[in-house]
Design a protein around this motif. Structure first.
Motif, PDB file in Angstrom:
ATOM      1  N   LEU A   1       0.699  -1.038  -0.266  1.00 21.88           N
ATOM      2  CA  LEU A   1      -0.032  -0.399   0.332  1.00 21.88           C
ATOM      3  C   LEU A   1       1.010   0.721  -0.177  1.00 21.88           C
ATOM      4  O   LEU A   1       1.551   1.541   0.992  1.00 21.88           O
ATOM      5  CB  LEU A   1      -0.289  -0.176   0.797  1.00 21.88           C
ATOM      6  N   VAL A   2       1.026   1.801  -0.594  1.00 25.94           N
ATOM      7  CA  VAL A   2       1.281   3.416  -1.603  1.00 25.94           C
ATOM      8  C   VAL A   2       0.558   4.477  -1.060  1.00 25.94           C
ATOM      9  O   VAL A   2      -0.123   4.817  -1.334  1.00 25.94           O
ATOM     10  CB  VAL A   2       1.847   3.682  -2.569  1.00 25.94           C
ATOM     11  N   TYR A   3       1.218   5.039   0.362  1.00 31.39           N
ATOM     12  CA  TYR A   3       0.597   6.500   0.243  1.00 31.39           C
ATOM     13  C   TYR A   3       1.427   7.480   0.300  1.00 31.39           C
ATOM     14  O   TYR A   3       2.278   7.849  -0.068  1.00 31.39           O
ATOM     15  CB  TYR A   3       0.192   6.838   1.850  1.00 31.39           C
ATOM     16  N   PRO A   4       0.557   8.753  -0.112  1.00 30.14           N
ATOM     17  CA  PRO A   4       1.765  10.310  -1.071  1.00 30.14           C
ATOM     18  C   PRO A   4       1.585  10.983  -0.018  1.00 30.14           C
ATOM     19  O   PRO A   4       1.704  10.832   1.207  1.00 30.14           O
ATOM     20  CB  PRO A   4       0.278  11.260  -1.524  1.00 30.14           C
ATOM     21  N   ARG A   5       2.712  11.341  -0.587  1.00 32.52           N
ATOM     22  CA  ARG A   5       3.968  11.758   0.498  1.00 32.52           C
ATOM     23  C   ARG A   5       3.983  13.651  -0.793  1.00 32.52           C
ATOM     24  O   ARG A   5       4.112  12.912  -2.425  1.00 32.52           O
ATOM     25  CB  ARG A   5       5.114  11.714   0.024  1.00 32.52           C
ATOM     26  N   PRO A   6       3.993  14.057  -0.808  1.00 32.66           N
ATOM     27  CA  PRO A   6       4.144  15.868  -1.349  1.00 32.66           C
ATOM     28  C   PRO A   6       5.278  15.434  -2.483  1.00 32.66           C
ATOM     29  O   PRO A   6       6.324  15.489  -1.551  1.00 32.66           O
ATOM     30  CB  PRO A   6       4.113  17.197  -0.075  1.00 32.66           C
ATOM     31  N   GLY A   7       5.548  16.033  -3.508  1.00 33.20           N
ATOM     32  CA  GLY A   7       6.487  15.695  -4.278  1.00 33.20           C
ATOM     33  C   GLY A   7       6.706  14.681  -4.922  1.00 33.20           C
ATOM     34  O   GLY A   7       8.120  14.543  -5.864  1.00 33.20           O
ATOM     35  N   TYR A   8       6.477  13.263  -4.678  1.00 23.94           N
ATOM     36  CA  TYR A   8       6.713  12.244  -5.105  1.00 23.94           C
ATOM     37  C   TYR A   8       4.739  11.743  -5.851  1.00 23.94           C
ATOM     38  O   TYR A   8       4.427  10.749  -5.443  1.00 23.94           O
ATOM     39  CB  TYR A   8       7.297  11.238  -4.351  1.00 23.94           C
ATOM     40  N   PRO A   9       4.559  12.657  -6.734  1.00 23.24           N
ATOM     41  CA  PRO A   9       3.316  11.454  -7.399  1.00 23.24           C
ATOM     42  C   PRO A   9       4.079  10.466  -8.447  1.00 23.24           C
ATOM     43  O   PRO A   9       4.866  10.374  -8.433  1.00 23.24           O
ATOM     44  CB  PRO A   9       3.219  12.386  -9.099  1.00 23.24           C
ATOM     45  N   ILE A  10       2.399   9.603  -8.089  1.00 25.11           N
ATOM     46  CA  ILE A  10       2.906   8.617  -8.637  1.00 25.11           C
ATOM     47  C   ILE A  10       1.789   8.014 -10.021  1.00 25.11           C
ATOM     48  O   ILE A  10      -0.153   8.132  -8.997  1.00 25.11           O
ATOM     49  CB  ILE A  10       2.540   7.403  -7.233  1.00 25.11           C
ATOM     50  N   SER A  11       1.285   7.282 -10.655  1.00 25.42           N
ATOM     51  CA  SER A  11       0.748   7.406 -11.321  1.00 25.42           C
ATOM     52  C   SER A  11      -0.160   6.226 -11.031  1.00 25.42           C
ATOM     53  O   SER A  11       0.708   4.713 -11.230  1.00 25.42           O
ATOM     54  CB  SER A  11       0.502   7.091 -12.469  1.00 25.42           C
ATOM     55  N   SER A  12      -0.633   5.865 -10.478  1.00 29.30           N
ATOM     56  CA  SER A  12      -1.876   4.419 -10.385  1.00 29.30           C
ATOM     57  C   SER A  12      -1.968   3.098 -11.850  1.00 29.30           C
ATOM     58  O   SER A  12      -1.378   2.149 -11.399  1.00 29.30           O
ATOM     59  CB  SER A  12      -3.156   4.041  -9.605  1.00 29.30           C
ATOM     60  N   ASP A  13      -1.391   3.771 -12.905  1.00 29.02           N
ATOM     61  CA  ASP A  13      -2.117   3.144 -14.114  1.00 29.02           C
ATOM     62  C   ASP A  13      -0.938   2.581 -14.186  1.00 29.02           C
ATOM     63  O   ASP A  13      -0.669   0.886 -14.327  1.00 29.02           O
ATOM     64  CB  ASP A  13      -2.283   4.139 -15.060  1.00 29.02           C
ATOM     65  N   SER A  14       0.583   2.408 -14.023  1.00 31.43           N
ATOM     66  CA  SER A  14       2.179   2.164 -13.779  1.00 31.43           C
ATOM     67  C   SER A  14       2.051   1.273 -12.882  1.00 31.43           C
ATOM     68  O   SER A  14       3.353   0.576 -12.606  1.00 31.43           O
ATOM     69  CB  SER A  14       2.816   3.516 -13.266  1.00 31.43           C
ATOM     70  N   LEU A  15       1.216   1.115 -11.308  1.00 32.04           N
ATOM     71  CA  LEU A  15       1.512  -0.329 -10.599  1.00 32.04           C
ATOM     72  C   LEU A  15       1.955  -1.504 -10.831  1.00 32.04           C
ATOM     73  O   LEU A  15       0.952  -1.833 -11.444  1.00 32.04           O
ATOM     74  CB  LEU A  15       0.231   0.325  -9.298  1.00 32.04           C
TER      75      LEU A  15
END
Length: 197
Positions: free
Chosen positions: A134-148
């Motif tokens: 489970l990956v939670y958001p941190r400011p400055g580190y955006p992640i696209s859920s499509d690539s997981l």
């Protein structure tokens, strides 16, 4: 005879130096909104390669977590990594947890900042192949859920910009930061920092 479903148990590993309301609120959110039955706070032992002043005593950090989580049955403190070989690798911790608790389904909780560095983790591919993340958001580190990968899920938890470093510095400066901490943790830390002066 019916067998009960395994308890979905989040593994929240960190130095918790000290544990603060950001840690607690995130874990609370994961239990109440993301389907976890429990979250276990795994206190990481002091890394012998780091400066000793960077981390408070292992037993004291564990005690602070125990104080912080008392009264909420979905939280548990764990010192399992204290007895594992050093350096402590996440894959070894997960292997040990699964061996000791075969009735549980473990979910590794990490921030999006760590996810971006994840390929550098020891046996990162095996961690992903054999475990839920489970990956939670941190400011400055955006992640696209499509690539997981299939075993990795982004959660939309609130973002808490509080650091343990900020808490320690504030206490050293004599600031009253009680609302950043569980009351019992604030009391124990205040006593600790007052004793040092």
């Amino acid at each position: 005879m019916t067998t009960s479903a395994p308890k979905r148990t989040g593994i929240f590993s960190g130095s918790f130096n000290p544990v603060h309301i950001g840690h607690l609120a995130l874990a609370n959110y994961l239990c109440e909104y993301e389907g976890l039955d429990e979250v276990w706070f795994l206190v990481s032992p002091r890394n012998p390669l780091k400066e000793k002043d960077e981390l408070m005593d292992d037993a004291f950090r564990l005690k602070l977590v125990q104080l912080a989580i008392s009264g909420y049955p979905k939280f548990k403190a764990s010192d399992i990594e204290f007895s594992l070989p050093r350096p402590s690798y996440t894959i070894h911790t997960l292997d040990k947890l699964k061996a000791c608790h075969p009735d549980r389904e473990f979910y590794l909780i990490i921030g999006s900042d760590n996810w971006q560095l994840f390929p550098r983790w020891y046996q990162s591919e095996r961690i992903i192949a054999e475990n839920h993340l489970l990956v939670y958001p941190r400011p400055g580190y955006p992640i696209s859920s499509d690539s997981l990968p299939a075993n990795v899920r982004m959660v939309s938890s609130p973002v808490f910009e509080i650091s343990s470093t900020f808490i320690r510095q504030a206490l050293e400066e004599g600031k009253d930061v009680r609302y950043f901490l569980h009351p019992a943790v604030y009391e124990a830390l205040s006593a600790e920092f007052h004793t040092k002066k």
